[in-house]
Every structure is written in structure tokens, then in C-alpha cells.
Design a protein around this motif. Structure first.
Motif, PDB file in Angstrom:
ATOM      1  N   GLY A  48       0.801  -1.217   0.000  1.00 46.72           N
ATOM      2  CA  GLY A  48       0.000   0.000   0.000  1.00 46.72           C
ATOM      3  C   GLY A  48       0.833   1.266   0.000  1.00 46.72           C
ATOM      4  O   GLY A  48       2.042   1.260   0.218  1.00 46.72           O
ATOM      5  N   ASP A  49       0.150   2.359  -0.222  1.00 47.43           N
ATOM      6  CA  ASP A  49       0.730   3.687  -0.228  1.00 47.43           C
ATOM      7  C   ASP A  49       1.306   4.016   1.156  1.00 47.43           C
ATOM      8  O   ASP A  49       0.807   3.525   2.166  1.00 47.43           O
ATOM      9  CB  ASP A  49      -0.401   4.667  -0.587  1.00 47.43           C
ATOM     10  CG  ASP A  49       0.090   6.076  -0.715  1.00 47.43           C
ATOM     11  OD1 ASP A  49       0.057   6.796   0.304  1.00 47.43           O
ATOM     12  OD2 ASP A  49       0.495   6.459  -1.823  1.00 47.43           O
ATOM     13  N   PRO A  50       2.348   4.845   1.228  1.00 44.61           N
ATOM     14  CA  PRO A  50       2.932   5.191   2.528  1.00 44.61           C
ATOM     15  C   PRO A  50       1.920   5.755   3.528  1.00 44.61           C
ATOM     16  O   PRO A  50       2.050   5.548   4.729  1.00 44.61           O
ATOM     17  CB  PRO A  50       3.980   6.247   2.191  1.00 44.61           C
ATOM     18  CG  PRO A  50       4.296   6.063   0.760  1.00 44.61           C
ATOM     19  CD  PRO A  50       3.069   5.486   0.116  1.00 44.61           C
ATOM     20  N   VAL A  63       2.559   1.445  24.169  1.00 46.24           N
ATOM     21  CA  VAL A  63       2.545   1.272  22.717  1.00 46.24           C
ATOM     22  C   VAL A  63       2.311   2.631  22.069  1.00 46.24           C
ATOM     23  O   VAL A  63       1.386   3.355  22.419  1.00 46.24           O
ATOM     24  CB  VAL A  63       1.443   0.294  22.276  1.00 46.24           C
ATOM     25  CG1 VAL A  63       1.373   0.208  20.753  1.00 46.24           C
ATOM     26  CG2 VAL A  63       1.676  -1.083  22.876  1.00 46.24           C
ATOM     27  N   SER A  64       3.171   2.964  21.128  1.00 47.52           N
ATOM     28  CA  SER A  64       3.048   4.200  20.366  1.00 47.52           C
ATOM     29  C   SER A  64       2.828   3.829  18.899  1.00 47.52           C
ATOM     30  O   SER A  64       3.593   3.046  18.333  1.00 47.52           O
ATOM     31  CB  SER A  64       4.320   5.032  20.519  1.00 47.52           C
ATOM     32  OG  SER A  64       4.289   6.137  19.663  1.00 47.52           O
ATOM     33  N   VAL A  65       1.784   4.374  18.292  1.00 53.27           N
ATOM     34  CA  VAL A  65       1.478   4.101  16.886  1.00 53.27           C
ATOM     35  C   VAL A  65       1.531   5.425  16.137  1.00 53.27           C
ATOM     36  O   VAL A  65       0.879   6.401  16.519  1.00 53.27           O
ATOM     37  CB  VAL A  65       0.086   3.456  16.725  1.00 53.27           C
ATOM     38  CG1 VAL A  65      -0.216   3.217  15.246  1.00 53.27           C
ATOM     39  CG2 VAL A  65      -0.001   2.166  17.517  1.00 53.27           C
ATOM     40  N   THR A  66       2.326   5.463  15.069  1.00 53.09           N
ATOM     41  CA  THR A  66       2.466   6.656  14.240  1.00 53.09           C
ATOM     42  C   THR A  66       1.944   6.351  12.849  1.00 53.09           C
ATOM     43  O   THR A  66       2.299   5.333  12.256  1.00 53.09           O
ATOM     44  CB  THR A  66       3.948   7.083  14.149  1.00 53.09           C
ATOM     45  OG1 THR A  66       4.453   7.257  15.463  1.00 53.09           O
ATOM     46  CG2 THR A  66       4.099   8.363  13.357  1.00 53.09           C
ATOM     47  N   ASP A  67       1.089   7.233  12.331  1.00 52.50           N
ATOM     48  CA  ASP A  67       0.578   7.080  10.971  1.00 52.50           C
ATOM     49  C   ASP A  67       1.649   7.459   9.967  1.00 52.50           C
ATOM     50  O   ASP A  67       2.440   8.365  10.203  1.00 52.50           O
ATOM     51  CB  ASP A  67      -0.634   7.995  10.744  1.00 52.50           C
ATOM     52  CG  ASP A  67      -1.830   7.581  11.582  1.00 52.50           C
ATOM     53  OD1 ASP A  67      -1.836   6.445  12.091  1.00 52.50           O
ATOM     54  OD2 ASP A  67      -2.751   8.389  11.725  1.00 52.50           O
ATOM     55  N   GLY A  68       1.656   6.758   8.821  1.00 52.26           N
ATOM     56  CA  GLY A  68       2.538   7.127   7.727  1.00 52.26           C
ATOM     57  C   GLY A  68       1.952   8.320   6.990  1.00 52.26           C
ATOM     58  O   GLY A  68       0.838   8.745   7.284  1.00 52.26           O
ATOM     59  N   PHE A  77       8.579   1.265  -0.309  1.00 51.56           N
ATOM     60  CA  PHE A  77       8.486  -0.099  -0.810  1.00 51.56           C
ATOM     61  C   PHE A  77       7.405  -0.193  -1.874  1.00 51.56           C
ATOM     62  O   PHE A  77       6.279   0.232  -1.646  1.00 51.56           O
ATOM     63  CB  PHE A  77       8.152  -1.064   0.328  1.00 51.56           C
ATOM     64  CG  PHE A  77       9.147  -1.038   1.437  1.00 51.56           C
ATOM     65  CD1 PHE A  77      10.365  -1.680   1.297  1.00 51.56           C
ATOM     66  CD2 PHE A  77       8.890  -0.371   2.614  1.00 51.56           C
ATOM     67  CE1 PHE A  77      11.296  -1.654   2.321  1.00 51.56           C
ATOM     68  CE2 PHE A  77       9.812  -0.342   3.644  1.00 51.56           C
ATOM     69  CZ  PHE A  77      11.025  -0.993   3.491  1.00 51.56           C
ATOM     70  N   MET A  78       7.744  -0.755  -3.013  1.00 48.25           N
ATOM     71  CA  MET A  78       6.742  -1.030  -4.043  1.00 48.25           C
ATOM     72  C   MET A  78       6.166  -2.417  -3.843  1.00 48.25           C
ATOM     73  O   MET A  78       5.036  -2.683  -4.199  1.00 48.25           O
ATOM     74  CB  MET A  78       7.360  -0.943  -5.434  1.00 48.25           C
ATOM     75  CG  MET A  78       7.738   0.461  -5.853  1.00 48.25           C
ATOM     76  SD  MET A  78       8.269   0.515  -7.579  1.00 48.25           S
ATOM     77  CE  MET A  78       9.986   0.020  -7.425  1.00 48.25           C
ATOM     78  N   GLY A  79       6.975  -3.319  -3.312  1.00 54.63           N
ATOM     79  CA  GLY A  79       6.520  -4.682  -3.108  1.00 54.63           C
ATOM     80  C   GLY A  79       7.595  -5.517  -2.454  1.00 54.63           C
ATOM     81  O   GLY A  79       8.731  -5.072  -2.274  1.00 54.63           O
TER      82      GLY A  79
END
Length: 118
Positions: A48-50, A63-68, A77-79
């Protein structure tokens, strides 16, 4: 015994974009090799897209979660896929024929023999 390698296909802003006349035959040849008598079934996929990515960090039970997207990434990454080859030299030779080598970058990492890394 053949070895497994993790392959990361990533973007490169300095590389040319996809050119169907050049890259479609490269991709078709790559897939034909993978399906051939010495090959293996294709098992890669695009990612998926960044903006859809998340970074997860656990520190001191928090827990820390950061959005792209993530500002420290200049490439994305393309794949990803797993390949099999006799050794790193053969893996490099195979991946040099993949279109991502022309339109981006390919990173290949050998898998460890066992989870302990021994």
C-alpha cells in the motif's frame, strides 16, 4: 540446497518511471523464469501507499502508533517477495533482470537457516 532471500522492491526518485515497452517484457521474462522448471511459483505482492502504513513501537509497556508517511523515508516499498537461489551471486543475477532494478531499487537479504540465526 537452495537458499531463500527476501526481496524488497523500493522506489527511487532519480530512476526512470515504468516504460511498458521496456519493462513489460522484463516482467514477463521474470515471471516465466519463476514458473519454469528451475523456478518457483510467484509469491510477491505490491504494498500500500505510505499514507496507509503504521509504525508501532513498544517502550516501557507503552505502545506508540504513528501514521505514515514517515518523514525519514526517502524511498518507499513497491513490493516484497521471497525468491530461491543457489547463493547470493545467483540471487543478484536473477534480480538484475527484474524491472524494479531499472525503475527503482532492489534489495536482497538472505534468510537465516533457522530462527535463532545459527
Amino acid at each position: 540446497m537452495r537458499q531463500q532471500f527476501l526481496v524488497l522492491h523500493v522506489t527511487d526518485e532519480r530512476a526512470p518511471g515504468w516504460d511498458d515497452a521496456i519493462d513489460r517484457p522484463l516482467m514477463d521474462a521474470w515471471l516465466d523464469h519463476r514458473r519454469g522448471p528451475d523456478g518457483w511459483e510467484p509469491n510477491g505482492f505490491r504494498v500500500g501507499d505510505p499514507a496507509t502504513a503504521r509504525e508501532i513501537v513498544l517502550r516501557d509497556d507503552t505502545v506508540s502508533v504513528t501514521d505514515g508517511p514517515f518523514p525519514e523515508f526517502k524511498e518507499w516499498f513497491m513490493g516484497v517477495e521471497w525468491i530461491e537461489a543457489d547463493d547470493m551471486d545467483q540471487a543478484v543475477e536473477l534480480l538484475a533482470k527484474h524491472p524494479t532494478a531499472r525503475i527503482g531499487r532492489v534489495m536482497v537479504i538472505p534468510a537465516l537457516e533457522d530462527p535463532e540465526g545459527k
